[in-house]
Motif scaffolding. Structure first.
Motif, PDB file in Angstrom:
ATOM      1  N   TYR A  53       0.813  -1.218   0.000  1.00 43.40           N
ATOM      2  CA  TYR A  53       0.000   0.000   0.000  1.00 43.40           C
ATOM      3  C   TYR A  53       0.844   1.265   0.000  1.00 43.40           C
ATOM      4  CZ  TYR A  53      -4.077  -2.857   0.399  1.00 43.40           C
ATOM      5  OH  TYR A  53      -5.058  -3.767   0.119  1.00 43.40           O
ATOM      6  N   ALA A 105      -6.584   0.102  -5.175  1.00 43.46           N
ATOM      7  CA  ALA A 105      -6.168   1.233  -4.345  1.00 43.46           C
ATOM      8  C   ALA A 105      -7.131   1.396  -3.180  1.00 43.46           C
ATOM      9  CB  ALA A 105      -6.127   2.505  -5.177  1.00 43.46           C
ATOM     10  N   ALA A 106      -6.598   1.750  -2.034  1.00 51.68           N
ATOM     11  CA  ALA A 106      -7.452   2.168  -0.930  1.00 51.68           C
ATOM     12  C   ALA A 106      -8.276   3.348  -1.415  1.00 51.68           C
ATOM     13  CB  ALA A 106      -6.598   2.581   0.264  1.00 51.68           C
ATOM     14  N   GLY A 107      -9.551   3.368  -1.056  1.00 51.30           N
ATOM     15  CA  GLY A 107     -10.383   4.507  -1.405  1.00 51.30           C
ATOM     16  C   GLY A 107     -11.118   4.345  -2.723  1.00 51.30           C
ATOM     17  N   SER A 108     -10.823   3.290  -3.476  1.00 49.16           N
ATOM     18  CA  SER A 108     -11.467   3.166  -4.784  1.00 49.16           C
ATOM     19  C   SER A 108     -12.947   2.829  -4.652  1.00 49.16           C
ATOM     20  CB  SER A 108     -10.750   2.115  -5.634  1.00 49.16           C
ATOM     21  OG  SER A 108     -10.630   0.906  -4.930  1.00 49.16           O
ATOM     22  N   GLY A 109     -13.403   2.487  -3.446  1.00 50.52           N
ATOM     23  CA  GLY A 109     -14.830   2.249  -3.241  1.00 50.52           C
ATOM     24  C   GLY A 109     -15.608   3.503  -2.866  1.00 50.52           C
ATOM     25  N   LEU A 110     -14.906   4.609  -2.656  1.00 48.44           N
ATOM     26  CA  LEU A 110     -15.597   5.868  -2.356  1.00 48.44           C
ATOM     27  C   LEU A 110     -16.270   6.374  -3.631  1.00 48.44           C
ATOM     28  CD1 LEU A 110     -12.823   7.597  -0.208  1.00 48.44           C
ATOM     29  CD2 LEU A 110     -15.059   6.830   0.627  1.00 48.44           C
ATOM     30  N   VAL A 113     -14.576   8.344  -6.778  1.00 50.83           N
ATOM     31  CA  VAL A 113     -13.126   8.427  -6.628  1.00 50.83           C
ATOM     32  C   VAL A 113     -12.441   7.466  -7.589  1.00 50.83           C
ATOM     33  CG1 VAL A 113     -11.186   8.008  -5.083  1.00 50.83           C
ATOM     34  CG2 VAL A 113     -13.233   9.177  -4.239  1.00 50.83           C
ATOM     35  N   PRO A 115      -8.807   6.718  -8.249  1.00 50.36           N
ATOM     36  CA  PRO A 115      -7.574   7.155  -7.606  1.00 50.36           C
ATOM     37  C   PRO A 115      -6.339   7.151  -8.494  1.00 50.36           C
ATOM     38  CG  PRO A 115      -8.108   4.929  -6.960  1.00 50.36           C
ATOM     39  CD  PRO A 115      -9.225   5.383  -7.835  1.00 50.36           C
ATOM     40  N   ILE A 122      -2.797   0.069  -7.535  1.00 50.93           N
ATOM     41  CA  ILE A 122      -1.500   0.577  -7.108  1.00 50.93           C
ATOM     42  C   ILE A 122      -0.466  -0.511  -7.295  1.00 50.93           C
ATOM     43  CG2 ILE A 122      -2.412   2.220  -5.436  1.00 50.93           C
ATOM     44  CD1 ILE A 122      -1.695   0.080  -3.283  1.00 50.93           C
TER      45      ILE A 122
END
Lengths: 279, 279, 279
Positions: A53, A105-110, A113, A115, A122
């Motif tokens: 990450y 990527a972290a946050g791709s479920g927001l 977003v 990313p 990533i």
């Protein structure tokens, strides 16, 4: 970015951070310094889960080193834009292998977003990168009992300053063809389930197995060592204190208790076999 | 500045930090990651005590989340130049409320130090700010057991990049009118003292009550649950090993022992009633 | 760089970091916040071992403070380009003394690495620097039980901003001639060995004595309290679970067990006498 990880507890890691600062102003991210003492396999598992990450380029310095001061070598692995510095005992090899894969990527479920330009991933390399290896040359390897401060941290800082792409030019690195590997045990897939093993028990008491989570797809109950348990996608799906089988953030089958310790309820510890059956 | 807090222990918070770095180069300050597991109230107390000292603008990301993966919402609160990102379980509400007050700046007691142009106060807003709330929209909320890494940390990083004043423009935020509140129990004032409750026991063993410290003004002894104790303004005012009643840095009445554990000596734990009497 | 160290555990140190940020954007390095509670001597030992590795200029803020709120003074010591801020109880005096010595740089054993223009040393001052002392003037010293946040951290941050060389100009610093000293016990050298004492037991269980490591030069066995043990330069030189006597990274004689706890095997604790004999 330079990440630090060890089983040193406190306050030794502060000396590693200070040693990095003698050579580099780079950002330092502490992964963990409370890995179980001298337990290379558990640390290797967590490094595999966390290091990918870190945005590239990154240099990772990890020290869990039961053989410190012996003639074990020190290695620097390179995978794409990541360098991994460690004793040559397999500690960072699972992480290196994982870094060859593309990860969400972290946050791709927001909502809304996206990313990354090439789409929600990533650690991305166009082709799976090879793992290249270098040995770290130390003038007097037995001169110290604290290689974390005196060898690994400065080597990582110097590699960071030189650039991962230019490791060949570091005076203290020699290309090598071989390094010590570390493989997690592979589960045995069966028509009626899988025979696996507990890899790690985390701080919440969750028993993390080596069985891929997709074994649970579409099931609402499963047998573990002969006893049936509910399958759920989150802990709170069962009552407080009840056991469940779920898929952890690492993607593996995990034996858990809602607000309790799965390892206790399932009576398993690190290295124990677990027989998972559909019925 | 972006603060991180959780009950995740180690090494999960490192993945949160790495997830922040996928979106932002902002400074990261770790508040604590060893809050008692899934104990929302204790964590909410500490967040209230610590977060207001962070200079604005700041984004605070806190995860103590017994309901992870269930249909509990995720919220982002805004108070002046502070944003607070958390599960919608009340975790950051006491901190949000505290951020509406003016507080003395650290260091304002140093001779000759006037730390702010408008006079020794931080978290200062001309008028007490309202608490504005947003819900965090996640495409598949149940997709992960690690919302700290995959939802909360990236949301906090993206809000930091966008700016607290521009939260309305974040694609994943919807304004909402309601959020889950968390109120600490209120002590009952009496003519001869107060009936309170132990809110938290800190790492030193000090039992921190919900009774405001000014109850002790001008007194040198006080009764707690029927026993008289000395009142003092610092631990070392009594002999080593002796109990005392004091006012902690949080401003509340605290039951303590000089170099010992007050909770043991006063035989109280979190949630216990304490009857404080002047005589 | 500004280093922070304390026995505060968690989450109090986060408030210290936030307090620093009210005055300075300097880099913060956490040395440790889990020193044994109110154990000034153990913390002083570790500070002496770690702080000299921080590149100068540096401001070090350390708080282990059994006398908080009493009339003990707060001091700021200066040694060359290092400032040390602490309660006046001796906590940082061994570190200040060590900072007067020249030390090998971390990494100087890596092949081809010449870490400093004047040759492999850090904390280097042309002449051993004097220790200069200032008292920290606080308007109302008893006003708080949390001097870490309200006095020490802001003072350190303000000194960092002003510059170690300009401490004389800080409004809250008064030059003083005296400060509380802390000396570690000195071993008694004998013709047939030394009589020493256990200074510290580290997190691995290694018992660190006050006896200089060169006592072991050229020896392969030594007697400790009457029992003979192998002397080795690293833990793995003996079988797993076996005891050994070695020289730790701190340069002192250390009683250890390969992958075990030396303090248990040698049956010693902090403050215990140890009789080390050549035969």
């Amino acid at each position: 970015m330079l990440t630090l990880a060890s089983d040193f507890g406190s306050p030794y890691p502060a000396a590693m951070r200070a040693a990095v600062r003698q050579y580099s102003d780079c950002e330092i991210l502490d992964v963990a310094h409370d890995f179980p003492r001298q337990d290379v396999r558990t640390a290797a598992f967590w490094l595999r889960e966390v290091l990918p990450y870190a945005p590239a380029p990154a240099v990772h310095c990890a020290v869990v080193d039961p053989g410190v001061g012996s003639d074990r070598a020190a290695v620097a692995l390179r995978v794409g834009e990541h360098a991994l510095i460690a004793p040559d005992n397999g500690l960072v090899v699972p992480a290196a292998r994982r870094l060859r894969e593309r990860m969400p990527a972290a946050g791709s479920g927001l909502r809304g977003v996206d990313p990354s330009p090439d789409g929600d991933e990533i650690s991305a390399v166009a082709e799976p990168a090879a793992i290249e290896a270098f040995e770290i040359a130390v003038d007097d390897p037995a001169s110290s009992t604290f290689h974390g401060r005196d060898v690994f941290a400065p080597a990582a800082a110097l590699i960071h300053e030189r650039g991962v792409a230019s490791m060949e030019t570091c005076s203290f690195l020699d290309p090598v063809d071989e390094f010590v590997d570390l493989q997690f045990p592979v589960p045995i897939e069966r028509g009626d389930g899988a025979d696996g093993e507990v890899l790690v028990v985390d701080g919440f008491g969750n028993a993390i197995t080596n069985v891929p989570g997709d074994l649970l797809d579409g099931r609402d109950r499963i047998r573990v060592d002969g006893t049936a348990w509910p399958v759920a996608d989150h802990y709170a799906a069962v009552d407080v204190g009840d056991g469940l089988v779920t898929v952890g953030s690492h993607g593996n089958v995990e034996l858990a208790v809602n607000r309790g310790r799965g390892a206790d309820r399932f009576e398993v510890g690190v290295g124990d076999d677990v027989a998972i059956r559909f019925s």
